[in-house]
Motif scaffolding. Sequence first.
Motif, PDB file in Angstrom:
ATOM      1  N   TRP A 152       0.809  -1.367   0.140  1.00 13.16           N
ATOM      2  CA  TRP A 152       0.212   0.015   0.054  1.00 13.16           C
ATOM      3  C   TRP A 152       0.995   1.415  -0.209  1.00 13.16           C
ATOM      4  O   TRP A 152       2.103   1.193   0.555  1.00 13.16           O
ATOM      5  CB  TRP A 152      -0.782   0.108   1.291  1.00 13.16           C
ATOM      6  N   GLN A 153       0.305   2.079  -0.571  1.00 13.14           N
ATOM      7  CA  GLN A 153       0.904   3.594  -0.461  1.00 13.14           C
ATOM      8  C   GLN A 153      -0.356   4.417   0.373  1.00 13.14           C
ATOM      9  O   GLN A 153      -1.567   4.302   0.250  1.00 13.14           O
ATOM     10  CB  GLN A 153       1.079   4.411  -1.792  1.00 13.14           C
ATOM     11  N   ILE A 154       0.359   4.910   1.292  1.00 13.03           N
ATOM     12  CA  ILE A 154      -0.715   5.611   2.275  1.00 13.03           C
ATOM     13  C   ILE A 154      -0.077   7.335   2.526  1.00 13.03           C
ATOM     14  O   ILE A 154       1.128   7.581   2.705  1.00 13.03           O
ATOM     15  CB  ILE A 154      -0.481   5.129   3.734  1.00 13.03           C
ATOM     16  N   ALA A 155      -1.126   8.086   2.446  1.00 10.43           N
ATOM     17  CA  ALA A 155      -0.798   9.467   2.455  1.00 10.43           C
ATOM     18  C   ALA A 155      -1.685  10.153   3.266  1.00 10.43           C
ATOM     19  O   ALA A 155      -3.126  10.112   3.311  1.00 10.43           O
ATOM     20  CB  ALA A 155      -0.452  10.122   1.168  1.00 10.43           C
ATOM     21  N   ILE A 156      -1.252  11.189   4.241  1.00 14.37           N
ATOM     22  CA  ILE A 156      -2.293  11.958   4.969  1.00 14.37           C
ATOM     23  C   ILE A 156      -1.718  13.223   4.681  1.00 14.37           C
ATOM     24  O   ILE A 156      -0.670  13.770   5.489  1.00 14.37           O
ATOM     25  CB  ILE A 156      -2.186  11.635   6.341  1.00 14.37           C
ATOM     26  N   PRO A 157      -2.062  14.112   3.779  1.00 17.55           N
ATOM     27  CA  PRO A 157      -1.459  15.516   3.200  1.00 17.55           C
ATOM     28  C   PRO A 157      -1.473  16.244   4.512  1.00 17.55           C
ATOM     29  O   PRO A 157      -0.283  17.266   4.717  1.00 17.55           O
ATOM     30  CB  PRO A 157      -2.304  16.029   2.384  1.00 17.55           C
ATOM     31  N   SER A 158      -2.326  16.411   5.303  1.00 16.52           N
ATOM     32  CA  SER A 158      -2.140  17.376   6.196  1.00 16.52           C
ATOM     33  C   SER A 158      -1.178  17.484   7.160  1.00 16.52           C
ATOM     34  O   SER A 158      -0.769  18.233   8.053  1.00 16.52           O
ATOM     35  CB  SER A 158      -3.737  17.605   6.933  1.00 16.52           C
ATOM     36  N   ARG A 159      -0.494  16.238   7.254  1.00 15.84           N
ATOM     37  CA  ARG A 159       0.477  15.801   8.298  1.00 15.84           C
ATOM     38  C   ARG A 159       1.667  15.696   7.481  1.00 15.84           C
ATOM     39  O   ARG A 159       2.848  14.967   8.238  1.00 15.84           O
ATOM     40  CB  ARG A 159       0.201  14.613   9.022  1.00 15.84           C
ATOM     41  N   ALA A 160       1.944  15.840   6.087  1.00 19.23           N
ATOM     42  CA  ALA A 160       2.923  15.721   5.422  1.00 19.23           C
ATOM     43  C   ALA A 160       3.357  14.308   5.664  1.00 19.23           C
ATOM     44  O   ALA A 160       4.520  13.972   5.750  1.00 19.23           O
ATOM     45  CB  ALA A 160       3.988  16.659   5.732  1.00 19.23           C
ATOM     46  N   PHE A 161       2.480  13.350   5.718  1.00 21.70           N
ATOM     47  CA  PHE A 161       2.639  11.819   5.732  1.00 21.70           C
ATOM     48  C   PHE A 161       2.400  10.950   4.629  1.00 21.70           C
ATOM     49  O   PHE A 161       1.749  11.110   3.849  1.00 21.70           O
ATOM     50  CB  PHE A 161       1.798  11.472   6.979  1.00 21.70           C
ATOM     51  N   SER A 162       3.487  10.392   4.088  1.00 19.52           N
ATOM     52  CA  SER A 162       3.413   9.587   2.920  1.00 19.52           C
ATOM     53  C   SER A 162       4.499   8.364   3.041  1.00 19.52           C
ATOM     54  O   SER A 162       5.416   8.656   3.332  1.00 19.52           O
ATOM     55  CB  SER A 162       3.841  10.278   1.688  1.00 19.52           C
ATOM     56  N   ILE A 163       3.792   7.163   2.962  1.00 21.90           N
ATOM     57  CA  ILE A 163       4.698   5.859   3.285  1.00 21.90           C
ATOM     58  C   ILE A 163       4.262   4.920   2.291  1.00 21.90           C
ATOM     59  O   ILE A 163       3.111   4.844   1.610  1.00 21.90           O
ATOM     60  CB  ILE A 163       4.487   5.272   4.856  1.00 21.90           C
ATOM     61  N   SER A 164       5.170   3.822   1.957  1.00 15.85           N
ATOM     62  CA  SER A 164       4.918   2.679   1.273  1.00 15.85           C
ATOM     63  C   SER A 164       4.869   1.441   2.497  1.00 15.85           C
ATOM     64  O   SER A 164       6.028   1.520   2.827  1.00 15.85           O
ATOM     65  CB  SER A 164       5.884   2.550   0.209  1.00 15.85           C
ATOM     66  N   CYS A 165       4.028   0.481   2.275  1.00 15.23           N
ATOM     67  CA  CYS A 165       3.966  -0.577   3.361  1.00 15.23           C
ATOM     68  C   CYS A 165       4.295  -1.745   2.513  1.00 15.23           C
ATOM     69  O   CYS A 165       3.680  -2.163   1.634  1.00 15.23           O
ATOM     70  CB  CYS A 165       2.501  -0.509   3.987  1.00 15.23           C
ATOM     71  N   LYS A 166       4.973  -2.780   3.082  1.00 12.45           N
ATOM     72  CA  LYS A 166       5.232  -3.919   2.499  1.00 12.45           C
ATOM     73  C   LYS A 166       5.078  -5.092   3.551  1.00 12.45           C
ATOM     74  O   LYS A 166       5.542  -4.935   4.769  1.00 12.45           O
ATOM     75  CB  LYS A 166       6.647  -4.089   1.924  1.00 12.45           C
ATOM     76  N   PRO A 167       4.600  -6.071   3.292  1.00 10.63           N
ATOM     77  CA  PRO A 167       4.346  -7.356   4.203  1.00 10.63           C
ATOM     78  C   PRO A 167       5.534  -8.116   4.454  1.00 10.63           C
ATOM     79  O   PRO A 167       6.511  -8.317   3.575  1.00 10.63           O
ATOM     80  CB  PRO A 167       3.214  -8.193   3.446  1.00 10.63           C
ATOM     81  N   LEU A 168       5.866  -8.695   5.723  1.00  9.74           N
ATOM     82  CA  LEU A 168       6.875  -9.475   5.974  1.00  9.74           C
ATOM     83  C   LEU A 168       6.677 -10.879   5.269  1.00  9.74           C
ATOM     84  O   LEU A 168       7.631 -11.341   4.637  1.00  9.74           O
ATOM     85  CB  LEU A 168       6.887 -10.139   7.326  1.00  9.74           C
ATOM     86  N   ASN A 169       5.387 -11.492   4.987  1.00 14.35           N
ATOM     87  CA  ASN A 169       4.916 -12.444   4.272  1.00 14.35           C
ATOM     88  C   ASN A 169       3.817 -12.312   3.602  1.00 14.35           C
ATOM     89  O   ASN A 169       2.756 -12.186   4.338  1.00 14.35           O
ATOM     90  CB  ASN A 169       5.071 -13.641   5.325  1.00 14.35           C
ATOM     91  N   PRO A 170       3.770 -12.126   2.284  1.00 17.82           N
ATOM     92  CA  PRO A 170       2.776 -12.099   1.637  1.00 17.82           C
ATOM     93  C   PRO A 170       1.466 -12.988   1.646  1.00 17.82           C
ATOM     94  O   PRO A 170       0.492 -12.718   1.329  1.00 17.82           O
ATOM     95  CB  PRO A 170       3.053 -11.824  -0.022  1.00 17.82           C
ATOM     96  N   LYS A 171       1.941 -14.301   2.091  1.00 19.69           N
ATOM     97  CA  LYS A 171       1.069 -15.352   2.097  1.00 19.69           C
ATOM     98  C   LYS A 171       0.476 -15.584   3.468  1.00 19.69           C
ATOM     99  O   LYS A 171       0.205 -16.595   3.965  1.00 19.69           O
ATOM    100  CB  LYS A 171       1.771 -16.509   1.670  1.00 19.69           C
ATOM    101  N   ALA A 172       0.403 -14.328   4.017  1.00 24.47           N
ATOM    102  CA  ALA A 172      -0.028 -14.576   5.685  1.00 24.47           C
ATOM    103  C   ALA A 172      -1.677 -14.729   5.589  1.00 24.47           C
ATOM    104  O   ALA A 172      -2.366 -13.786   6.328  1.00 24.47           O
ATOM    105  CB  ALA A 172       0.303 -13.245   6.464  1.00 24.47           C
ATOM    106  N   TRP A 173      -2.204 -15.789   5.176  1.00 23.84           N
ATOM    107  CA  TRP A 173      -3.500 -15.917   5.070  1.00 23.84           C
ATOM    108  C   TRP A 173      -3.890 -16.944   6.210  1.00 23.84           C
ATOM    109  O   TRP A 173      -3.520 -17.886   6.585  1.00 23.84           O
ATOM    110  CB  TRP A 173      -3.884 -16.737   3.668  1.00 23.84           C
ATOM    111  N   MET A 174      -5.130 -16.390   6.874  1.00 29.63           N
ATOM    112  CA  MET A 174      -5.729 -16.971   7.927  1.00 29.63           C
ATOM    113  C   MET A 174      -6.937 -17.904   7.197  1.00 29.63           C
ATOM    114  O   MET A 174      -7.974 -17.183   7.162  1.00 29.63           O
ATOM    115  CB  MET A 174      -6.387 -16.093   8.829  1.00 29.63           C
ATOM    116  N   GLY A 175      -6.784 -19.180   7.099  1.00 27.77           N
ATOM    117  CA  GLY A 175      -7.933 -19.891   6.486  1.00 27.77           C
ATOM    118  C   GLY A 175      -8.858 -20.303   7.670  1.00 27.77           C
ATOM    119  O   GLY A 175      -8.782 -21.748   7.740  1.00 27.77           O
ATOM    120  N   THR A 176      -9.454 -19.624   8.364  1.00 26.75           N
ATOM    121  CA  THR A 176     -10.143 -19.927   9.463  1.00 26.75           C
ATOM    122  C   THR A 176     -11.618 -19.947   8.872  1.00 26.75           C
ATOM    123  O   THR A 176     -11.917 -19.798   7.767  1.00 26.75           O
ATOM    124  CB  THR A 176     -10.106 -19.113  10.508  1.00 26.75           C
ATOM    125  N   GLY A 177     -12.496 -19.897   9.918  1.00 27.15           N
ATOM    126  CA  GLY A 177     -13.969 -20.270   9.655  1.00 27.15           C
ATOM    127  C   GLY A 177     -14.453 -19.003   8.812  1.00 27.15           C
ATOM    128  O   GLY A 177     -15.126 -18.915   7.858  1.00 27.15           O
TER     129      GLY A 177
END
Length: 360
Positions: free
Chosen positions: A310-335
């Motif tokens: 994800w790219q996340i931005a909050i302009p009013s706080r001059a906040f802009s980040i890129s997010c990456k997962p530790l493990n893209p396959k972190a699927w919870m195959g629960t109910g």
Amino acid sequence: MSADRISRRAFAAGIAALALARRASAQGYAGLGESADGFAKVTPGRTFTFPADHGPHPDFRIEWWYLTANLVDSSGAACGLQWTLFRQAAQPGPQGEGWANQQIWMAHAAVTRADTHRFSEAFSRGGVGQAGVTAKPFAAWIDDWEMKGFERTDDRTLSPLTLKAAGTDFSYALTLEADRPVVLQGDHGYSRKSERGQASYYYSQPFYRARGTLTIDDKSVDVSGKAWMDREWSSQPLDADQTGWDWLSLHLSSGDKLMLYRLRQKDGKDYPFGNWISASGNTQMIAGGDIQMTPKATVDVAGRKLPVEWQIAIPSRAFSISCKPLNPKAWMGTGFSYWEGPISFAGTHDGVGYLELTGY
């Protein structure tokens, strides 16, 4: 284990699965948009009281005690864990005794490294002591999974606590400590989820320091890091046209914290919201119009395309980040299946956190 215990466990799990499956196929993710006639309503202006609000609220249809932790082991390798206890009422009204109790309990535990993701799930029917929550001294448990306080646990900080869970191929045991009070999310704990009045009561403890042991395939390592617990309860947290959510909890290296989510709607007009939590514990709501959450990359998991970068931005706080997962396959195959895993981020700010994706 006795045959009686096995049959009761099987009965409890079967009843729970049937009830939860019915709701999951109803409205929105996990049926959370289903009509909540007869249950208590979430309204603005509630005064939170501790320790009572650390305990259950059976007049409401659903609630959870939800903890995620961003950790490193003794070699510096990143890992994460999740511990969650859910309570859902099958029907409103006075609480039945024993096996007639209408509360259904469900728990999830998971551990994640870059090379593996493990999870487990447990069910219980209420009223028989197998699962539950007490406010003082605080304890939340299902079987031998537990989040537990002490006589000396501070009601304002909900600290210190111990935490443990185990699956067939993993286990963990942590101590959690915090020196700042829990934080009310949204408008003094009233968290709106739509323009049409859906809401929850919501508070967090985002300041836990975690330390303990994580075991995968019988290999144990010492771990330490940051943890975040969310507490929510509601009777209808989603509207019928909301299909799920994308949620982030972020630990900034500055010591500040940030909670963000967007509720996805069928008409494409998503409902975003955020809360900036300073290192001292002060909060400031972030209006939806000031939040930009843009998926940047997807991964194919369990027959679904999931936006895990994800790219996340909050302009009013001059906040802009890129997010990456530790493990893209972190699927919870629960109910109720969903994606949940640790992330790191960089840009105008850096740090670690957790991402949850539901309803895909």
